[in-house]
Design a protein around this motif. Structure first.
Motif, PDB file in Angstrom:
ATOM      1  N   SER A   1      -5.704   6.798  10.386  1.00 12.27           N
ATOM      2  CA  SER A   1      -4.984   7.102  11.805  1.00 12.27           C
ATOM      3  C   SER A   1      -3.965   7.995  11.590  1.00 12.27           C
ATOM      4  O   SER A   1      -3.397   8.426  12.515  1.00 12.27           O
ATOM      5  CB  SER A   1      -4.726   5.571  12.236  1.00 12.27           C
TER       6      SER A   1
ATOM      7  N   CYS B   1      -5.481   7.330   1.131  1.00 10.42           N
ATOM      8  CA  CYS B   1      -5.695   6.072   1.692  1.00 10.42           C
ATOM      9  C   CYS B   1      -5.869   4.737   1.134  1.00 10.42           C
ATOM     10  O   CYS B   1      -6.991   4.209   0.793  1.00 10.42           O
ATOM     11  CB  CYS B   1      -6.968   6.298   2.812  1.00 10.42           C
ATOM     12  N   ARG B   2      -4.880   4.397   0.466  1.00 15.08           N
ATOM     13  CA  ARG B   2      -4.925   2.831  -0.334  1.00 15.08           C
ATOM     14  C   ARG B   2      -3.497   2.562  -0.519  1.00 15.08           C
ATOM     15  O   ARG B   2      -2.480   3.328   0.084  1.00 15.08           O
ATOM     16  CB  ARG B   2      -5.354   3.542  -1.716  1.00 15.08           C
TER      17      ARG B   2
ATOM     18  N   ILE C   1      -1.931   7.479   3.799  1.00 15.48           N
ATOM     19  CA  ILE C   1      -1.754   6.027   3.870  1.00 15.48           C
ATOM     20  C   ILE C   1      -3.009   5.305   4.634  1.00 15.48           C
ATOM     21  O   ILE C   1      -3.656   4.164   4.041  1.00 15.48           O
ATOM     22  CB  ILE C   1      -0.485   5.431   4.535  1.00 15.48           C
ATOM     23  N   GLU C   2      -3.393   5.943   5.630  1.00 11.82           N
ATOM     24  CA  GLU C   2      -4.852   5.301   6.315  1.00 11.82           C
ATOM     25  C   GLU C   2      -5.257   6.679   7.147  1.00 11.82           C
ATOM     26  O   GLU C   2      -4.591   7.280   7.710  1.00 11.82           O
ATOM     27  CB  GLU C   2      -4.191   4.107   7.181  1.00 11.82           C
TER      28      GLU C   2
END
Length: 206
Positions: free
Chosen positions: A98, A147-148, A95-96
């Motif tokens: 982090s 990551c999108r 997802i991201e």
């Protein structure tokens, strides 16, 4: 000397310009692959274009990035002429950046021979690798492919399913305790398909 082989199966104008510009600074071979979407076949194009004299090959995709300095450290590992394979630490973001889905060892460098072939239209695997001398190198590389926006990842999964099986049945239904239910149901939508994936906060950038 290092050699770079880039297989182009649809580079956009800017990305292609970058690849062409690198040819002035590095020994880089650009292999045109048109709209080829068999991922093993794409990697095999790179093997076929590998120049004579190369002792080891290293694979990397456009959504993977090495931690600064660690790629050179990985290369230093190959000073041992007995090594057949070298692994690096693979960090898979979800997802991201982090959020980390997993961290694992992944073989990335292989002793080169013309017998090497990749197999599998999606999630390909290497066949024909000789020798068992393996080391875990000091390198860490990061996978940003997930990551999108999640609906874009879902479209990627559908695309992979089409390449692998020729249809999308895997994402129409699934079985839970023997009961056939729709794959997308309740809180699982194209915008939330990654929410159930195991993940934990990343400390890489702290």
């Amino acid at each position: 000397a290092d050699e770079i082989v880039v297989v182009d199966n649809g580079l956009t104008g800017d990305a292609k310009a970058v690849a062409l510009g690198m040819q002035a600074r590095f020994p880089l071979t650009l292999v045109e692959a048109g709209g080829l979407e068999n991922y093993a076949a794409l990697r095999n194009r790179a093997i076929e274009a590998t120049p004579k004299g190369v002792t080891h090959i290293h694979k990397i995709d456009t959504d993977e990035v090495y931690f600064p300095g660690t790629l050179q450290a990985l290369k230093e590992t190959l000073r041992d002429p007995a090594l057949d394979r070298v692994a690096a630490t693979f960090v898979h973001f979800m997802i991201e950046p982090s959020l980390t889905e997993s961290t694992q060892e992944k073989d990335v460098v292989f002793r080169f021979s013309r017998d090497l072939r990749w197999d599998g239209r999606v999630h390909e695997r290497l066949e024909g690798a000789a020798g068992e001398h393996r080391a875990v190198g000091p390198a860490t590389f990061l996978h940003f492919g997930y990551c999108r926006p999640q609906w874009q990842i879902f479209l990627k999964w559908l695309h992979y399913a089409k390449i692998q099986a020729g249809d999308l049945s895997h994402y129409k239904h699934e079985f839970i305790d023997g009961v056939r239910v729709p794959y997308l149901r309740g809180d699982r939508t194209p915008d939330t398909v990654l929410e159930l994936a195991a993940r934990h906060p990343s400390t890489l950038f702290v």
